[in-house]
Design a protein around this motif. Structure first.
Motif, short mmCIF file in Angstrom:
data_model
loop_
_atom_site.label_atom_id
_atom_site.label_comp_id
_atom_site.label_asym_id
_atom_site.label_seq_id
_atom_site.Cartn_x
_atom_site.Cartn_y
_atom_site.Cartn_z
N SER A 34 0.83 -1.21 0.00
CA SER A 34 0.00 0.00 0.00
C SER A 34 0.86 1.25 0.00
O SER A 34 2.04 1.22 0.40
N LEU A 35 0.27 2.37 -0.43
CA LEU A 35 0.99 3.65 -0.41
C LEU A 35 1.33 4.09 1.01
O LEU A 35 2.29 4.84 1.22
N GLU A 36 0.55 3.60 1.96
CA GLU A 36 0.78 3.99 3.35
C GLU A 36 2.14 3.50 3.86
O GLU A 36 2.64 3.99 4.87
N LYS A 89 6.59 0.00 -8.33
CA LYS A 89 5.48 -0.91 -8.12
C LYS A 89 4.18 -0.12 -8.18
O LYS A 89 4.00 0.87 -7.45
N VAL A 90 3.28 -0.53 -9.06
CA VAL A 90 2.01 0.17 -9.25
C VAL A 90 1.12 -0.09 -8.04
O VAL A 90 0.81 -1.23 -7.70
N MET A 91 0.68 1.01 -7.40
CA MET A 91 -0.16 0.91 -6.22
C MET A 91 -1.63 1.18 -6.51
O MET A 91 -2.51 0.63 -5.87
N LYS A 92 -1.92 2.07 -7.47
CA LYS A 92 -3.31 2.34 -7.83
C LYS A 92 -3.37 3.14 -9.12
O LYS A 92 -2.39 3.74 -9.56
N MET A 93 -4.56 3.15 -9.72
CA MET A 93 -4.84 4.00 -10.86
C MET A 93 -5.63 5.19 -10.36
O MET A 93 -6.55 5.04 -9.53
#
Length: 208
Positions: A34-36, A89-93
């Protein structure tokens, strides 16, 4: 001013020394969910260049793997051969609001402030009299960008003074911007209304 814009575009990503390999960066990213976890990673690896990246899809035609990416994918990214290389690393769109302007810039290290203000008044007067901004940029630009064009950019990418001055302007407005701490003095034309664009949000690590 190309070198200044490049500095602006990358000032938010190049944080410090980076000595880890692609293998090490990928190993760490595989454990991120996660971005967190971004701040935790920065604290755990203080000497690594770890950042949150927003890749605008419309500017990424040279990166088909990013355009087609899905959440959780781990990719490599390098804009040009002389720029840093990242594992991401892709976390979200997401969607990001973008701004677009043209600019002419003068350095206070090359000209006196009085000289800069005088030239800027001439530029504004010529523009109001009907001369195109492109023509004025070709005449007066000091950084090699003879068209004055600046690519679409999200809020927070430029230095604060520039960002604050341009973001809420209306399309067609021409105005000056002063970045005193860097001794950069601009004439800016807001060329487009702001727009929303699809964006890939990733955590990325620079590697060698």
């Amino acid at each position: 001013m190309i070198k200044h814009i490049v500095a602006l575009l990358f000032s938010f990503i190049i944080i410090g020394a980076s000595g880890q390999t692609l293998k090490q960066a990928t190993k760490v990213l595989k454990k991120v969910n996660s971005l967190e976890e971004f701040e935790t990673l920065k604290g755990k690896y203080p000497d690594w260049n770890i950042t949150v990246d927003k890749t605008i899809l419309s500017d990424s035609s040279d990166f088909p793997e990013i355009v087609k990416a899905k959440k959780g994918d781990i990719l490599r990214k390098q804009w040009h051969s002389n720029t840093p290389t990242f594992a991401m690393k892709v976390m979200k769109m997401d969607s990001t609001e973008l701004c677009k302007v043209k600019y002419i810039v003068f350095s206070g290290r090359e000209y006196s402030r009085a000289k800069i203000d005088s030239i800027r008044k001439v530029i504004l007067s010529k523009y109001e009299a009907g001369e195109s901004f492109e023509s004025l940029a070709a005449q007066y630009h000091t950084d090699g960008n003879k068209t004055g064009d600046l690519q679409w950019f999200p809020k927070g990418r430029m230095v604060e003074e520039f960002d604050s001055a341009v973001w809420n302007r209306a399309k067609g407005e021409i105005f000056t911007v002063d970045v005193e701490r860097n001794m950069w003095y601009y004439v800016v034309l807001k060329t487009h209304d702001n727009k929303m664009e699809k964006t890939v949000v990733s955590i990325r690590i620079q590697y060698i």
